[in-house]
Design a protein around this motif. Structure first.
Motif, short mmCIF file in Angstrom:
data_model
loop_
_atom_site.label_atom_id
_atom_site.label_comp_id
_atom_site.label_asym_id
_atom_site.label_seq_id
_atom_site.Cartn_x
_atom_site.Cartn_y
_atom_site.Cartn_z
N ARG A 47 -41.61 31.98 65.57
CA ARG A 47 -42.64 33.02 65.65
C ARG A 47 -43.82 32.68 64.75
NH1 ARG A 47 -40.81 37.37 68.34
NH2 ARG A 47 -38.55 37.58 68.62
N GLY A 48 -44.95 33.33 65.04
CA GLY A 48 -46.12 33.18 64.20
C GLY A 48 -47.25 32.43 64.90
N SER A 107 -41.42 25.63 71.79
CA SER A 107 -40.82 26.40 70.70
C SER A 107 -41.72 27.43 70.04
CB SER A 107 -40.31 25.43 69.62
OG SER A 107 -39.41 24.49 70.16
N SER A 108 -43.03 27.31 70.14
CA SER A 108 -43.91 28.17 69.36
C SER A 108 -44.59 29.23 70.23
CB SER A 108 -44.99 27.34 68.66
OG SER A 108 -45.95 26.89 69.61
N GLN A 109 -45.24 30.16 69.54
CA GLN A 109 -46.04 31.19 70.21
C GLN A 109 -47.54 30.86 70.16
OE1 GLN A 109 -44.69 34.64 67.97
NE2 GLN A 109 -43.38 35.25 69.67
N VAL A 188 -35.57 17.10 64.25
CA VAL A 188 -35.56 17.93 63.04
C VAL A 188 -36.95 17.99 62.42
CG1 VAL A 188 -34.66 18.11 60.69
CG2 VAL A 188 -33.11 17.53 62.57
N ALA A 189 -37.60 16.83 62.30
CA ALA A 189 -38.93 16.78 61.69
C ALA A 189 -39.95 17.56 62.52
CB ALA A 189 -39.37 15.33 61.53
N MET A 190 -39.91 17.43 63.83
CA MET A 190 -40.89 18.12 64.67
C MET A 190 -40.72 19.64 64.63
SD MET A 190 -41.55 15.65 68.00
CE MET A 190 -39.91 15.86 68.68
N VAL A 194 -43.56 22.36 63.45
CA VAL A 194 -43.96 23.53 64.24
C VAL A 194 -43.73 24.81 63.44
CG1 VAL A 194 -43.46 24.88 66.32
CG2 VAL A 194 -43.57 22.38 66.44
N ARG A 195 -42.61 24.90 62.74
CA ARG A 195 -42.31 26.08 61.92
C ARG A 195 -43.33 26.24 60.79
NH1 ARG A 195 -37.59 24.56 61.14
NH2 ARG A 195 -36.65 25.56 62.96
N TRP A 196 -43.71 25.12 60.17
CA TRP A 196 -44.69 25.15 59.07
C TRP A 196 -46.07 25.57 59.57
CZ3 TRP A 196 -48.46 20.96 58.28
CH2 TRP A 196 -49.20 21.09 57.09
#
Length: 230
Positions: A47-48, A107-109, A188-190, A194-196
């Motif tokens: 999210r985010g 994976s992202s919004q 894992v790195a990608m 994306v989360r960051w």
């Protein structure tokens, strides 16, 4: 006078180099072509940053990491070699760029993600350097390290930066196991990237400009309606 056997030997000697070259070419052509391997783009729910548009630049890298070979590095001696029997589906930086874009999409919004060459207008651009993408021996690990900067696409200023590292064990030093380990570490790195990015405070091109007052500070203003001091 030359005998018939001597007469035949002359043409055969002239043909000998050509026959040797033909044999060598046949041996080379019979060698199996290396298997071509792709990388995956993981899927998650992150999210985010739902309204942001992002451009993902192709990572920079040293020449040894810029081609299709699978790299093996001896961490004891620093010696670098290439793993036989396998190669990447594209030059490695371009392949990593494609899979990172796919991971954002999976994976992202984030509203939109593309390459800079697409001509899309974006809020930020991810500029990165592929520092490690190798099988490390003698520990037999897949090692991935990517340095990433978030850049304001409107003015070129760096918003934030971070280095992402991931490792995965490798059962054997051969092409299938090396690819499996590197794919796992890169995933894992990608996802961490994306989360960051999704959790960062990012500039938006469509944000209204800050209103600047032309009046002097309140303590310096004098009420014109009040009488001057005696």
């Amino acid at each position: 006078m030359l005998s018939s056997s001597t007469e035949r030997a002359g043409p055969l000697r002239r043909l000998a180099p050509a026959l040797v070259l033909a044999a060598m070419a046949g041996a080379c052509s019979s060698a199996p072509a290396p298997t071509t391997y792709d990388l995956s783009a993981p899927t998650s729910r992150i999210r985010g940053a739902s309204g942001v548009q992002v451009l993902v630049a192709e990572p920079s890298a040293l020449q040894v990491l810029s081609e299709q070979q699978i790299l093996v590095k001896d961490t004891t001696t620093g010696a670098i070699s290439f793993l036989g029997g396998g190669q990447w589906a594209d030059d490695l930086p371009r392949l990593v760029q494609t899979k990172l874009i796919n991971t954002f999409e999976n994976s992202s919004q984030i509203r939109g993600v593309a390459r800079p060459s697409s001509g899309a207008v974006a809020d930020v651009q991810l500029v990165s350097e592929l520092r490690s993408f190798e099988i490390a021996t003698p520990s037999n690990e897949a090692v991935v390290e990517i340095a990433v900067k978030i850049v304001n696409d409107a003015n070129g200023r760096i918003v934030n930066g971070r280095i992402f590292r991931a490792r995965a064990p490798v059962v054997a030093i051969d092409a299938p196991n090396a690819v499996r380990g590197l794919d796992e570490a890169l995933s894992v790195a990608m996802l961490d990237i994306v989360r960051w990015v999704s959790g960062s405070s990012l500039p938006r091109r469509d944000e209204p400009a800050e209103t600047v007052s032309t009046l002097p500070p309140r303590e310096e203003r004098r009420d014109e309606a009040s009488p001057p001091p005696a």
